[in-house]
Motif scaffolding. Structure first.
Motif, mmCIF file in Angstrom:
data_model
loop_
_atom_site.group_PDB
_atom_site.id
_atom_site.type_symbol
_atom_site.label_atom_id
_atom_site.label_comp_id
_atom_site.label_asym_id
_atom_site.label_seq_id
_atom_site.Cartn_x
_atom_site.Cartn_y
_atom_site.Cartn_z
ATOM 1 N N TYR A 31 0.845 -1.204 0.000
ATOM 2 C CA TYR A 31 0.000 0.000 0.000
ATOM 3 C C TYR A 31 0.874 1.245 0.000
ATOM 4 O O TYR A 31 0.483 2.285 -0.513
ATOM 5 C CB TYR A 31 -0.932 0.011 1.214
ATOM 6 C CG TYR A 31 -1.586 -1.335 1.403
ATOM 7 C CD1 TYR A 31 -2.562 -1.768 0.521
ATOM 8 C CD2 TYR A 31 -1.161 -2.192 2.420
ATOM 9 C CE1 TYR A 31 -3.125 -3.017 0.660
ATOM 10 C CE2 TYR A 31 -1.725 -3.440 2.561
ATOM 11 C CZ TYR A 31 -2.703 -3.856 1.679
ATOM 12 O OH TYR A 31 -3.244 -5.102 1.800
ATOM 13 N N CYS A 148 -11.662 -2.395 5.082
ATOM 14 C CA CYS A 148 -11.502 -0.949 4.894
ATOM 15 C C CYS A 148 -11.997 -0.233 6.144
ATOM 16 O O CYS A 148 -12.750 -0.797 6.944
ATOM 17 C CB CYS A 148 -12.284 -0.448 3.680
ATOM 18 S SG CYS A 148 -14.071 -0.416 3.900
ATOM 19 N N SER A 150 -14.103 3.297 7.049
ATOM 20 C CA SER A 150 -15.037 4.045 6.200
ATOM 21 C C SER A 150 -15.949 4.972 6.983
ATOM 22 O O SER A 150 -16.282 4.723 8.140
ATOM 23 C CB SER A 150 -15.882 3.058 5.410
ATOM 24 O OG SER A 150 -16.746 3.726 4.521
ATOM 25 N N THR A 154 -17.507 3.738 1.310
ATOM 26 C CA THR A 154 -16.490 2.759 0.915
ATOM 27 C C THR A 154 -16.904 1.395 1.447
ATOM 28 O O THR A 154 -16.796 0.375 0.763
ATOM 29 C CB THR A 154 -15.109 3.139 1.496
ATOM 30 O OG1 THR A 154 -14.784 4.446 1.048
ATOM 31 C CG2 THR A 154 -14.020 2.188 1.044
ATOM 32 N N SER A 155 -17.384 1.369 2.681
ATOM 33 C CA SER A 155 -17.745 0.095 3.302
ATOM 34 C C SER A 155 -18.945 -0.544 2.601
ATOM 35 O O SER A 155 -18.945 -1.752 2.347
ATOM 36 C CB SER A 155 -18.031 0.290 4.793
ATOM 37 O OG SER A 155 -18.877 1.390 4.994
ATOM 38 N N LEU A 158 -17.498 -1.847 -0.704
ATOM 39 C CA LEU A 158 -16.638 -3.024 -0.512
ATOM 40 C C LEU A 158 -17.484 -4.245 -0.137
ATOM 41 O O LEU A 158 -17.262 -5.344 -0.648
ATOM 42 C CB LEU A 158 -15.584 -2.763 0.572
ATOM 43 C CG LEU A 158 -14.739 -3.984 0.909
ATOM 44 C CD1 LEU A 158 -13.980 -4.502 -0.311
ATOM 45 C CD2 LEU A 158 -13.765 -3.692 2.044
ATOM 46 N N ILE A 171 -15.398 -4.432 7.860
ATOM 47 C CA ILE A 171 -15.334 -2.977 7.715
ATOM 48 C C ILE A 171 -15.283 -2.328 9.105
ATOM 49 O O ILE A 171 -15.927 -2.794 10.039
ATOM 50 C CB ILE A 171 -16.513 -2.430 6.903
ATOM 51 C CG1 ILE A 171 -17.844 -2.713 7.604
ATOM 52 C CG2 ILE A 171 -16.548 -3.035 5.507
ATOM 53 C CD1 ILE A 171 -18.979 -1.917 7.074
ATOM 54 N N SER A 211 -3.689 -4.515 8.149
ATOM 55 C CA SER A 211 -3.377 -5.016 6.808
ATOM 56 C C SER A 211 -1.924 -5.467 6.691
ATOM 57 O O SER A 211 -1.508 -5.942 5.635
ATOM 58 C CB SER A 211 -3.698 -3.959 5.760
ATOM 59 O OG SER A 211 -2.877 -2.844 5.969
ATOM 60 N N LEU A 218 -6.192 -4.564 2.088
ATOM 61 C CA LEU A 218 -6.775 -3.257 2.406
ATOM 62 C C LEU A 218 -7.229 -2.557 1.120
ATOM 63 O O LEU A 218 -6.444 -2.409 0.188
ATOM 64 C CB LEU A 218 -5.717 -2.414 3.126
ATOM 65 C CG LEU A 218 -6.076 -0.969 3.467
ATOM 66 C CD1 LEU A 218 -7.215 -0.915 4.468
ATOM 67 C CD2 LEU A 218 -4.859 -0.239 4.029
ATOM 68 N N ASN A 220 -8.899 0.631 1.031
ATOM 69 C CA ASN A 220 -9.123 2.081 1.067
ATOM 70 C C ASN A 220 -8.375 2.701 -0.120
ATOM 71 O O ASN A 220 -7.562 2.017 -0.771
ATOM 72 C CB ASN A 220 -8.631 2.676 2.393
ATOM 73 C CG ASN A 220 -9.665 2.503 3.488
ATOM 74 O OD1 ASN A 220 -9.563 1.589 4.296
ATOM 75 N ND2 ASN A 220 -10.677 3.359 3.503
ATOM 76 N N ASN A 223 -4.868 2.281 -1.527
ATOM 77 C CA ASN A 223 -4.576 1.177 -2.434
ATOM 78 C C ASN A 223 -4.602 1.706 -3.883
ATOM 79 O O ASN A 223 -5.631 2.169 -4.353
ATOM 80 C CB ASN A 223 -5.645 0.093 -2.236
ATOM 81 C CG ASN A 223 -5.412 -1.129 -3.079
ATOM 82 O OD1 ASN A 223 -4.978 -1.027 -4.220
ATOM 83 N ND2 ASN A 223 -5.702 -2.285 -2.525
ATOM 84 N N ARG A 226 -7.507 1.020 -6.381
ATOM 85 C CA ARG A 226 -8.754 1.773 -6.252
ATOM 86 C C ARG A 226 -8.715 2.995 -7.178
ATOM 87 O O ARG A 226 -9.657 3.288 -7.913
ATOM 88 C CB ARG A 226 -8.923 2.273 -4.808
ATOM 89 C CG ARG A 226 -9.617 1.326 -3.853
ATOM 90 C CD ARG A 226 -11.140 1.416 -3.949
ATOM 91 N NE ARG A 226 -11.654 2.781 -3.773
ATOM 92 C CZ ARG A 226 -11.829 3.389 -2.609
ATOM 93 N NH1 ARG A 226 -11.562 2.750 -1.484
ATOM 94 N NH2 ARG A 226 -12.299 4.617 -2.551
#
Ligand code: F0G
Length: 450
Positions: A31, A148, A150, A154-155, A158, A171, A211, A218, A220, A223, A226
């Protein structure tokens, strides 16, 4: 070191700290830079690009029934760091509308304004465009659990993509600070929901530590995979605008992954000669959660004497999606602002709430964080940074039903601000629209309507 891509070129991961610039293979589960701790980004070496042919190909795929072509992210797969044959995890994300918003334009002092509504993604936020690529990468890496931190979107995203990929998902959300609609999504998609004491930044620190365990991946926006998915929105937007670059592109700023992704997306389009110039990228933050705006004020883009971003210990805003004090991707977002001569500014809670309501009057719903854009544009027009005739696109990041409590409270005059040392104060909305109680007979109803 590099890997062949759909584009015919190669790609690797590179540390964004120029003095370091360490490189890693795409299949290394990282990451941040192992050498210096800097953020990583994917660097693609596109080869044999025929920009006219790519445009034609992307447009033609709209009529295809293939899963990869139906996705508004994978349709642009020549831009993505994945070989053509990889099995993808997709919910037909992207392909979001670009709306004209005449009332919001008038409110801002513009002759026209377009809203790119990323809230029209499968889970109701822009996160899906990055989650499809990040979860695809998780599967490629053989991850078994995805995690993640959040503020809720995001959660939700995901949780959905992990369910599609049959991966375990955990999450971390700040307890009591996530809208019930977002929480409901994660529960329904089967994620392990861990409500933690503290705020988003506390949760983010915890998942980063977590992570380090090899079995946990991970996702988020730290990364880089993403960001790769999210950057394709630049191509989709340009396609919708017939490749005419807007003068200004305005996005809300929280953890600053989205602004980083737009910055990268537009830069790549220019490198590939798909566009000739970059839009000015402006980032808008809520007044009580605005570390990048404070940084901008201290380090005006023309100057070079940069210091470190000062995190905000206890961020405050009713736009809970962007209630973030220590954004992880700030260096990437900052680079995009500098490169495009953009601005970073703050808007107040009342400005956000009224902007949200005026967007509603165009028949377009969004969540509070998204409305920072229209509030910010109004300020930028008043300051003369944006001229009335210029072409402006605001990015709406989340759907109105993500936070219905906020909306009804606004219209009932019950939205209140809690400031330290002050009594809670209601926000007096300019565009409130209260429901009326009425007897169920025609005369009463007609009287109420007159
Ligand atoms: N708008 C919405 C609706 C969001 O959910 C977020 C971020 C942002 C804007 C800001 O985007 O973080 O890329 O700068 N939400 C994250 C989350 C933090 O956990 O859902 P950003």
């Amino acid at each position: 070191m590099t890997q062949n891509l759909s584009s015919g070129g190669n790609a690797l991961q590179r540390c964004i700290v120029r003095a370091c610039s360490a490189t890693y293979r795409l299949n290394e589960r990282l990451y941040t830079c192992r050498r210096c701790g800097g953020l990583l980004e994917v660097e693609s070496f596109f080869s044999g690009v025929d920009s006219a042919e790519w445009r034609r190909l992307w447009s033609a795929r709209r009529a295809s029934l293939e899963t990869k072509d139906r996705s508004g992210v994978w349709r642009y797969r020549e831009l993505l760091p994945f070989p053509n044959h990889v099995p993808i995890v997709s919910l037909a994300e992207g392909n979001t509308p670009l709306y004209d918003a005449p009332r919001a334009a008038g409110y801002c002092g513009l002759s026209g304004l377009r809203l790119k509504h990323q809230g029209c993604n499968p889970t109701g936020s822009f996160k899906d465009t990055g989650m499809t690529t990040a979860v695809t990468q998780a599967v490629l890496l053989g991850a078994r659990t995805v995690v993640c931190a959040s503020t809720g979107n995001t959660s939700a995203s995901l949780a959905a993509y992990a369910a599609r990929a049959e991966l375990a998902c955990a999450i971390l959300v700040p307890e009591g600070q996530v809208s019930s609609a977002k929480l409901a999504q994660s529960l329904d998609y089967g994620a392990r929901v861990l409500e933690i004491e503290g705020n988003f930044d506390t949760a983010m620190r915890a998942v980063r530590e977590l992570s380090e365990d090899e079995s946990i991946y991970l996702v988020n926006s730290i990364n880089p995979f993403r960001i790769e998915g999210q950057k394709t929105v630049a191509a989709e937007l340009m396609e919708q605008m017939d490749w005419q670059v807007p003068d200004h592109l305005v996005v809300p700023g929280g953890n600053l992954g989205n602004s980083s992704a737009f910055g990268k997306g537009f830069s790549e389009l220019r490198t590939l000669r798909l566009i000739k110039r970059l839009p000015r990228l402006h980032i808008i933050q809520a007044e009580g959660a605005a570390p990048l705006a404070h940084y901008f004020d201290r380090n005006h883009p023309e100057q070079n004497d940069e210091d470190d971003l000062v995190p905000i210990e206890n961020p405050k805003t009713l736009a809970t999606a962007i209630k973030i004090g220590a954004p992880v991707s700030w260096q990437k977002a900052w680079a995009a602002v500098r490169r495009t001569n953009g601005q970073v500014l703050t808007v107040t809670e009342s400005e956000i709430a009224d902007a949200k309501a005026i967007i509603g009057r165009d028949g377009i719903g969004c969540e509070p964080a998204s409305a920072t854009t229209v509030a910010g544009i109004r300020k930028l027009v008043a300051q003369g940074v944006i001229a009335g005739e210029e072409s402006v696109v605001a990015v709406l990041t989340g759907h109105i039903l993500k936070d219905p409590d906020y909306v009804t409270k606004y219209h009932l005059g019950q939205l209140t601000l809690d400031r330290e040392g002050e009594a809670p104060r209601p926000i007096e909305g300019k565009f409130t629209n209260r429901p009326t109680r009425v007897q169920a007979d025609v005369a009463s109803i007609l009287r109420a309507l007159s």
